[in-house]
Design a protein around this motif. Structure first.
Motif, PDB file in Angstrom:
ATOM      1  N   ASN A 129       0.870  -1.308  -0.105  1.00 58.18           N
ATOM      2  CA  ASN A 129      -0.101  -0.022  -0.030  1.00 58.18           C
ATOM      3  C   ASN A 129       1.001   1.208   0.034  1.00 58.18           C
ATOM      4  N   VAL A 130       1.849   1.131  -0.384  1.00 62.49           N
ATOM      5  CA  VAL A 130       3.133   2.340  -0.493  1.00 62.49           C
ATOM      6  C   VAL A 130       2.412   3.324  -1.892  1.00 62.49           C
ATOM      7  N   PRO A 131       2.477   4.562  -1.588  1.00 63.42           N
ATOM      8  CA  PRO A 131       1.868   5.395  -2.614  1.00 63.42           C
ATOM      9  C   PRO A 131       2.748   5.936  -3.707  1.00 63.42           C
ATOM     10  N   PHE A 132       2.436   6.317  -4.684  1.00 63.92           N
ATOM     11  CA  PHE A 132       3.454   6.810  -5.772  1.00 63.92           C
ATOM     12  C   PHE A 132       4.360   7.706  -5.293  1.00 63.92           C
ATOM     13  N   GLY A 133       5.541   7.840  -5.841  1.00 59.02           N
ATOM     14  CA  GLY A 133       6.581   8.758  -5.192  1.00 59.02           C
ATOM     15  C   GLY A 133       7.085   9.686  -6.071  1.00 59.02           C
ATOM     16  N   ARG A 134       6.363   9.980  -7.312  1.00 53.49           N
ATOM     17  CA  ARG A 134       6.651  11.309  -8.045  1.00 53.49           C
ATOM     18  C   ARG A 134       7.990  11.702  -8.252  1.00 53.49           C
ATOM     19  N   TYR A 135       9.026  10.714  -8.628  1.00 50.79           N
ATOM     20  CA  TYR A 135      10.080  10.978  -9.045  1.00 50.79           C
ATOM     21  C   TYR A 135      10.463  11.307 -10.392  1.00 50.79           C
ATOM     22  N   LYS A 136      11.269  12.060 -10.912  1.00 54.01           N
ATOM     23  CA  LYS A 136      11.387  12.601 -12.296  1.00 54.01           C
ATOM     24  C   LYS A 136      11.778  11.296 -13.070  1.00 54.01           C
ATOM     25  N   LYS A 137      12.885  10.600 -12.854  1.00 50.97           N
ATOM     26  CA  LYS A 137      13.317   9.416 -13.693  1.00 50.97           C
ATOM     27  C   LYS A 137      13.764   8.450 -12.700  1.00 50.97           C
ATOM     28  N   PRO A 138      12.993   7.445 -12.338  1.00 52.72           N
ATOM     29  CA  PRO A 138      13.277   6.374 -11.443  1.00 52.72           C
ATOM     30  C   PRO A 138      14.645   5.789 -11.871  1.00 52.72           C
ATOM     31  N   TYR A 139      15.557   5.549 -11.119  1.00 51.12           N
ATOM     32  CA  TYR A 139      16.862   4.792 -11.469  1.00 51.12           C
ATOM     33  C   TYR A 139      16.599   3.179 -11.704  1.00 51.12           C
ATOM     34  N   PHE A 140      16.970   2.746 -12.936  1.00 49.87           N
ATOM     35  CA  PHE A 140      17.072   1.286 -13.145  1.00 49.87           C
ATOM     36  C   PHE A 140      18.321   0.621 -12.613  1.00 49.87           C
ATOM     37  N   PRO A 141      18.534  -0.191 -11.596  1.00 53.44           N
ATOM     38  CA  PRO A 141      19.817  -0.566 -11.035  1.00 53.44           C
ATOM     39  C   PRO A 141      20.406  -1.620 -11.860  1.00 53.44           C
ATOM     40  N   GLN A 142      20.563  -1.468 -12.989  1.00 53.20           N
ATOM     41  CA  GLN A 142      21.285  -2.736 -13.946  1.00 53.20           C
ATOM     42  C   GLN A 142      22.625  -3.253 -13.280  1.00 53.20           C
ATOM     43  N   ALA A 143      23.603  -2.228 -13.124  1.00 54.90           N
ATOM     44  CA  ALA A 143      24.762  -2.880 -12.471  1.00 54.90           C
ATOM     45  C   ALA A 143      24.788  -3.396 -11.222  1.00 54.90           C
ATOM     46  N   GLU A 144      23.766  -2.927 -10.311  1.00 53.55           N
ATOM     47  CA  GLU A 144      23.318  -3.560  -8.886  1.00 53.55           C
ATOM     48  C   GLU A 144      23.046  -4.823  -8.922  1.00 53.55           C
ATOM     49  N   MET A 145      22.057  -5.031  -9.894  1.00 48.74           N
ATOM     50  CA  MET A 145      21.519  -6.317 -10.021  1.00 48.74           C
ATOM     51  C   MET A 145      22.305  -7.277 -10.610  1.00 48.74           C
ATOM     52  N   GLU A 146      23.131  -7.023 -11.626  1.00 52.16           N
ATOM     53  CA  GLU A 146      24.275  -7.696 -12.090  1.00 52.16           C
ATOM     54  C   GLU A 146      25.358  -8.308 -11.049  1.00 52.16           C
ATOM     55  N   ALA A 147      25.520  -7.275 -10.101  1.00 45.78           N
ATOM     56  CA  ALA A 147      26.559  -7.620  -9.123  1.00 45.78           C
ATOM     57  C   ALA A 147      25.997  -8.747  -8.066  1.00 45.78           C
ATOM     58  N   PHE A 148      24.569  -8.281  -7.428  1.00 48.98           N
ATOM     59  CA  PHE A 148      23.917  -9.183  -6.861  1.00 48.98           C
ATOM     60  C   PHE A 148      23.837 -10.678  -7.517  1.00 48.98           C
ATOM     61  N   TRP A 149      23.591 -10.723  -8.791  1.00 50.50           N
ATOM     62  CA  TRP A 149      23.524 -12.175  -9.485  1.00 50.50           C
ATOM     63  C   TRP A 149      24.668 -12.794  -9.195  1.00 50.50           C
ATOM     64  N   GLU A 150      25.846 -12.145  -9.631  1.00 49.47           N
ATOM     65  CA  GLU A 150      26.961 -13.050  -9.696  1.00 49.47           C
ATOM     66  C   GLU A 150      27.260 -13.443  -8.195  1.00 49.47           C
ATOM     67  N   LYS A 151      27.091 -12.575  -7.132  1.00 47.91           N
ATOM     68  CA  LYS A 151      27.494 -12.928  -5.706  1.00 47.91           C
ATOM     69  C   LYS A 151      26.480 -13.785  -5.326  1.00 47.91           C
ATOM     70  N   SER A 152      25.342 -13.936  -5.749  1.00 45.69           N
ATOM     71  CA  SER A 152      24.482 -14.984  -5.378  1.00 45.69           C
ATOM     72  C   SER A 152      24.695 -16.552  -5.597  1.00 45.69           C
TER      73      SER A 152
END
Length: 267
Positions: A129-152
């Motif tokens: 139930n968290v409301p909309f955050g109204r960010y201009k351009k939400p960041y997509f964490p591509q590099a961070e997801m890749e690092a997590f995947w490798e570490k996992s």
């Protein structure tokens, strides 16, 4: 290494302080893995990472199993047409209704990056139930997801409660617990990361589970607010007190330093 999720209580800035107290071992167990900041920034041979929030664990499992394909799937939601209130609430409704865990996991990431303050909160019925955050351009964490995947590759993820997780710890394991913190006031309740919340009875049960694990030869480190009630609950542990900057608060002018502690239960 940075986490790919926003998370209340993220330990990114505390990693050095925590790791300075954590003993060595063959496996790090985290009963409240949250955004995984400690996991990402330590080098134990193996990890057992649990949380009672099934949506969080499903997201990690899909990322671990699929890697780049899942990252690409998540990216499809990070487009300008989805950065509007109407799109956000439609996707939030889908998240609360769908039984497709892959889709739900991708939307969970979308909600995390597009929702207000990066909060993860559920109502009494278990609906996000968290409301909309109204960010201009939400960041997509591509590099961070890749690092997590490798570490996992060295990790096992599991949805279960902290008591079950800690009961499974054995000599050679090290446990770090980052539970929802005890509130500092009657209006500060960051406890609903999963349906059901986390009250003071659970805080006491966690302290008991830590003592039990230590009695079996497993060191346990717990972080929490430094309140008299928590210090009494953790009696017998070695304390380290410090001040931490608060970054998530309903009042933007009240995000000052607060007292925290690390409690180490040794065998």
């Amino acid at each position: 290494m940075r986490t790919f999720l926003k998370w209340a209580g993220n330990k990114q800035r505390m990693v050095k302080r925590i790791t300075a107290l954590l003993p060595g071992g063959q496996r790090l167990i985290e009963p409240f893995v949250g955004s995984g900041a400690l996991f990402l920034n330590t080098s134990y041979p193996a990890y057992f990472l649990a949380d009672s929030n099934g949506d969080l664990i499903d997201l990690y499992c899909h990322l671990q199993a699929e890697g780049s394909a899942f990252i690409d799937f998540c990216r499809t939601l990070f487009v300008p047409k989805n950065n509007t209130p109407d799109a956000f609430y439609a996707l939030r409704a889908t998240f609360n209704e769908t039984t497709d865990t892959r889709l739900k996991s991708a939307i969970f990431l979308y909600l995390n990056r597009h929702g207000y303050n990066g909060l993860c909160r559920y109502n009494a019925s278990g609906g996000f139930n968290v409301p909309f955050g109204r960010y201009k351009k939400p960041y997509f964490p591509q590099a961070e997801m890749e690092a997590f995947w490798e570490k996992s590759e060295t990790a096992c993820f599991c949805r279960q409660d902290f008591a079950t997780t800690m009961q499974a710890a054995q000599p050679g394991d090290v446990v770090y617990c980052d539970p929802p913190y005890v509130p500092l006031s009657s209006t500060a309740h960051f406890t609903s990361y999963s349906a059901g919340g986390f009250g003071f009875d659970q805080q006491l049960a966690l302290a008991g589970a830590a003592r039990d694990a230590a009695s079996r030869g497993v060191p346990v480190l717990i972080s929490n607010h430094a309140t008299p009630e928590i210090e009494e609950a953790y009696a017998g542990a070695a304390f380290e007190h410090f001040q931490v900057q608060r970054y998530i608060s309903a009042d933007a002018n009240n995000r000052g330093a607060v007292g925290e502690l690390l409690a180490l239960f040794l065998p």
